[in-house]
Structure formats: structure tokens, C-alpha cells
Design an enzyme around this catalytic site. Structure first.
Site, PDB file in Angstrom:
ATOM      1  N   ARG A 277      -3.797  -1.459  -8.816  1.00 35.74           N
ATOM      2  CA  ARG A 277      -3.735  -0.211  -7.877  1.00 35.74           C
ATOM      3  C   ARG A 277      -3.498  -1.065  -6.425  1.00 35.74           C
ATOM      4  O   ARG A 277      -2.631  -0.155  -5.815  1.00 35.74           O
ATOM      5  CB  ARG A 277      -5.296   0.084  -7.843  1.00 35.74           C
ATOM      6  CG  ARG A 277      -5.535   1.068  -8.417  1.00 35.74           C
ATOM      7  CD  ARG A 277      -7.139   1.120  -8.755  1.00 35.74           C
ATOM      8  NE  ARG A 277      -7.320  -0.028  -9.752  1.00 35.74           N
ATOM      9  CZ  ARG A 277      -6.752  -0.136 -10.855  1.00 35.74           C
ATOM     10  NH1 ARG A 277      -6.457   1.094 -11.597  1.00 35.74           N
ATOM     11  NH2 ARG A 277      -6.947  -1.207 -11.503  1.00 35.74           N
ATOM     12  N   THR A 278      -4.073  -1.938  -5.895  1.00 37.46           N
ATOM     13  CA  THR A 278      -3.880  -2.046  -4.411  1.00 37.46           C
ATOM     14  C   THR A 278      -2.512  -2.583  -4.204  1.00 37.46           C
ATOM     15  O   THR A 278      -1.873  -2.194  -3.266  1.00 37.46           O
ATOM     16  CB  THR A 278      -4.827  -3.302  -4.099  1.00 37.46           C
ATOM     17  OG1 THR A 278      -6.318  -3.069  -4.723  1.00 37.46           O
ATOM     18  CG2 THR A 278      -4.901  -3.619  -2.614  1.00 37.46           C
TER      19      THR A 278
ATOM     20  N   HIS B  85     -12.892  -6.217   0.768  1.00 35.96           N
ATOM     21  CA  HIS B  85     -11.711  -5.359   0.281  1.00 35.96           C
ATOM     22  C   HIS B  85     -11.479  -4.092   1.075  1.00 35.96           C
ATOM     23  O   HIS B  85     -11.799  -3.041   0.596  1.00 35.96           O
ATOM     24  CB  HIS B  85     -11.788  -5.061  -1.202  1.00 35.96           C
ATOM     25  CG  HIS B  85     -10.691  -4.521  -2.015  1.00 35.96           C
ATOM     26  ND1 HIS B  85      -9.504  -4.265  -1.266  1.00 35.96           N
ATOM     27  CD2 HIS B  85     -10.439  -4.384  -3.308  1.00 35.96           C
ATOM     28  CE1 HIS B  85      -8.761  -3.946  -2.277  1.00 35.96           C
ATOM     29  NE2 HIS B  85      -9.354  -4.145  -3.614  1.00 35.96           N
TER      30      HIS B  85
ATOM     31  N   LYS C 266       4.032 -24.895  -5.179  1.00 37.01           N
ATOM     32  CA  LYS C 266       4.412 -26.451  -4.585  1.00 37.01           C
ATOM     33  C   LYS C 266       3.537 -27.010  -3.504  1.00 37.01           C
ATOM     34  O   LYS C 266       3.759 -27.876  -2.761  1.00 37.01           O
ATOM     35  CB  LYS C 266       5.733 -26.104  -4.039  1.00 37.01           C
ATOM     36  CG  LYS C 266       6.805 -25.670  -5.044  1.00 37.01           C
ATOM     37  CD  LYS C 266       8.048 -25.290  -4.194  1.00 37.01           C
ATOM     38  CE  LYS C 266       8.809 -24.296  -5.031  1.00 37.01           C
ATOM     39  NZ  LYS C 266       9.972 -23.675  -4.212  1.00 37.01           N
TER      40      LYS C 266
ATOM     41  N   ARG D 232      -3.565 -10.453  -0.977  1.00 44.92           N
ATOM     42  CA  ARG D 232      -4.628 -10.829  -1.937  1.00 44.92           C
ATOM     43  C   ARG D 232      -4.846 -12.162  -2.249  1.00 44.92           C
ATOM     44  O   ARG D 232      -3.896 -12.823  -2.724  1.00 44.92           O
ATOM     45  CB  ARG D 232      -4.661  -9.779  -3.064  1.00 44.92           C
ATOM     46  CG  ARG D 232      -5.723 -10.207  -4.022  1.00 44.92           C
ATOM     47  CD  ARG D 232      -5.704  -9.118  -5.163  1.00 44.92           C
ATOM     48  NE  ARG D 232      -6.473  -7.949  -4.963  1.00 44.92           N
ATOM     49  CZ  ARG D 232      -6.903  -6.890  -5.628  1.00 44.92           C
ATOM     50  NH1 ARG D 232      -6.765  -7.238  -6.854  1.00 44.92           N
ATOM     51  NH2 ARG D 232      -7.293  -5.878  -5.046  1.00 44.92           N
TER      52      ARG D 232
HETATM   53  N1   CP Z   1      -9.494  -1.612  -6.837  1.00 47.05           N
HETATM   54  C1   CP Z   1      -8.730  -2.662  -6.971  1.00 47.05           C
HETATM   55  O1   CP Z   1      -8.781  -3.360  -6.331  1.00 47.05           O
HETATM   56  O2   CP Z   1      -7.819  -2.358  -8.277  1.00 47.05           O
HETATM   57  P1   CP Z   1      -6.808  -3.595  -8.469  1.00 47.05           P
HETATM   58  O3   CP Z   1      -7.498  -4.964  -8.817  1.00 47.05           O
HETATM   59  O4   CP Z   1      -6.009  -3.236  -9.678  1.00 47.05           O
HETATM   60  O5   CP Z   1      -5.818  -3.822  -7.157  1.00 47.05           O
END
Ligand code: CP
Length: 307
Positions: free
Chosen positions: A53-54, A131, A82, A103
């Protein structure tokens, strides 16, 4: 002008969040109007941890605005293998893109990227810490469904220890009046002490319980989360807790008619598929709201005037 990043939900004031959600609403109602707002702009998505999603939501948001995207979906195909540091990667990405989304499994990695990048940085999740764009998605969804971000009782259920979406959402909601928290978790996965200490200091009301059935009838929002397998130190503990919660129609029948069920997704077993057709199941609508709010975020961080 100093660049703006989104590393924690508190990087935006309540007033700035209101403006962001208003813009997300404008985009939702008239997406064509914004289809070229980011023409010629580039976004880099740098994902050192898996995501569906993100990453794709940010990329969809940029594409919907007329911009372009690049990046890596996995640290294993980047020069992190590396030994390149996040700080150096952030400097390098600043030469390629106008905005960076990161991320990373290490808490604080996004803040380091923001420190070294010369472009706006969006934290797409750093370890078990924060998040913030999921929080923007959650707040925007609640505001759209309930018409307000104050005066409600929210139950947060599941892995409240490792779930970064939960930590971010609590941090954000404490700034709104009369929000009562019900933390529903097994004792091993209780919300961390630093969060309950913060709630105590601010005088914000909360309660803790173990069973969904003991709280669900009082909730206006039920925010389900999965047990975070990747953050457990051993498989045995995970297996013992994996199916601790399963929300099904029988349990949801105890809830108010307007108690919406949210989930940041992915779900594993914690929401039975028989709940999906219930009008209160809002987790797939939540995904769509996430695209609009990320479009609004990109425009805001890039300083693009769409008044
Ligand atoms: N909600 C969320 O962070 O989903 P993903 O891990 O798929 O990005």
C-alpha cells in the site's frame, strides 16, 4: 525557504492538518483539476522493507498529479547491500528527485534521511516507531466517515506493542478534544509505557482490556491491527499470539450501527472475510482515502499553489 518533511505526525500542526484534509477532500471531489499539478516533478520511493500500500499509494498519488516516480522496492537491489548509509543515499537521491519517500526497518532512519536530503522527505515507516502517512490516511478517513476528529471513543486492537501505525495514530489523536482510547491487546502486546505515561501526563482518558467483546459496544471506531510477525524475536511467541483476535460478524453484531472498522492492512486473520460486506467495514475505503491525502501531502511539501 526551509524545506518541510513529514517524519512524525506532529510535524504538522492541527491547523496544517485541517488544511491538508480540506485539500484531500477537494482532490477527491475533483481529481481532474489536479491532474497536471506535478507535471515535470519526480518522486523517489526508497523502500528498505516490504510494502504494498504505502509505496504504491505514494506512486499512484504522484502519477495522479502528473508527476513521475522512480525508486527501489527492496534494500537488496540498492547499494545498501554494499554498505551505503542512509545519509549518503539521501544526498544522492536529492540529485535525482524532487521528493523522497523512505521506509526503513531502523527507528530514526527517516529522520536521518531528512537531515541529509536537500529535498522534502516523507517517512513511510521506520521500524516500530512511526508511520505518519498511515496516520494521515486514518485521520482523513475518520474525518470523512464521522464528520469530526473529536468527541469519540476509539478502540485500538491487536499488536499495540510493535504496531507503528497505532503509536502514530495515538500521537496524532491526543491533540483533539475528548477522544477516549480503549487499548485491546494480550498482556504481552500492550501499548508501550512511554505512550501511557504521555497520556497520563496530558490527562487523557484511556482503558486497557483483553477481549474485544468487553469493549466493542462502546466504540465509535474500532481500529484493528495485525500481529507484527517481523518484529518478534522468536517464532514460538508469534505462533502463540497470531490468532489471538479474530473479528467476525458475530462479534461485530455487538457494536453500534455507526461503529466503523478500520485497519491499516495488510490483514492476516484478525478480521474474518465475512465482515467485509458489512457497511461498517471501512478498511478498503481507507486505502482510497490514503491516495487523496498523499496527493495533498505531496502538493503541500513541494509548495505547489493549488488555491
Ligand atoms: N499499511 C501499510 O503500511 O501497508 P504496507 O505495509 O503494504 O505498505
Amino acid at each position: 525557504m526551509k524545506k518541510k518533511d513529514l517524519i512524525t505526525p506532529l510535524d504538522f500542526s492541527v491547523e496544517e492538518l485541517d488544511q491538508l484534509f480540506d485539500l484531500a477532500d477537494r482532490i477527491r471531489l475533483n481529481p481532474e483539476r489536479f491532474a497536471h499539478s506535478c507535471d515535470g516533478r519526480k518522486m523517489a520511493t526508497c523502500f528498505y522493507e516490504p510494502s504494498t500500500r504505502t509505496r504504491l499509494s505514494h506512486e499512484t498519488a504522484m502519477l495522479n498529479l502528473g508527476g513521475r516516480t522512480m525508486g527501489f522496492p527492496d534494500a537488496g537491489v540498492s547499494s545498501a547491500t554494499k554498505g551505503e548509509t542512509v545519509a549518503d543515499t539521501a544526498r544522492v537521491i536529492s540529485c535525482f528527485a524532487d521528493i523522497m519517500v523512505i521506509r526503513h526497518p531502523k527507528e530514526g532512519a527517516a529522520a536521518v534521511a531528512a537531515q541529509y536530503a536537500t529535498i522534502p522527505v516523507i517517512n513511510a515507516g521506520d521500524g516500530g516507531h512511526q508511520h505518519p502517512t498511515q496516520t494521515l490516511t486514518d485521520l482523513s478517513t475518520i474525518r470523512s466517515l464521522k464528520g469530526r476528529l473529536f468527541d469519540f471513543t476509539i478502540g485500538l486492537c491487536g499488536d499495540l506493542k510493535f504496531g507503528r501505525t497505532v503509536h502514530s495514530l495515538i500521537n496524532a489523536l491526543v491533540r483533539y478534544p475528548n477522544v477516549h482510547f480503549v487499548f485491546i491487546s494480550p498482556p504481552e502486546l500492550k501499548v508501550p509505557d512511554y505512550i501511557t505515561d504521555m497520556l497520563d501526563e496530558k490527562g487523557i482518558s484511556y482503558e486497557e482490556c483483553i477481549r474485544i467483546e468487553d469493549a466493542i459496544s462502546r466504540l465509535d471506531i474500532l481500529y484493528m491491527t495485525r500481529i507484527q510477525k517481523e518484529r518478534f524475536f522468536n517464532e514460538e511467541d508469534y505462533v502463540r499470539l497470531a490468532n489471538f483476535y479474530i473479528l467476525n460478524e458475530e462479534k461485530l453484531s455487538l457494536a453500534k450501527p455507526d461503529c466503523y472498522v478500520l485497519h491499516p492492512l495488510p490483514r492476516v486473520n484478525e478480521i474474518s472475510v465475512d465482515v467485509d460486506s458489512d457497511p461498517r467495514a471501512a478498511y478498503f475505503r481507507q486505502v482510497q482515502y490514503g491516495v487523496y491525502v498523499r496527493m495533498a501531502l505531496i502538493l503541500t511539501l513541494l509548495g505547489i499553489d493549488v488555491s
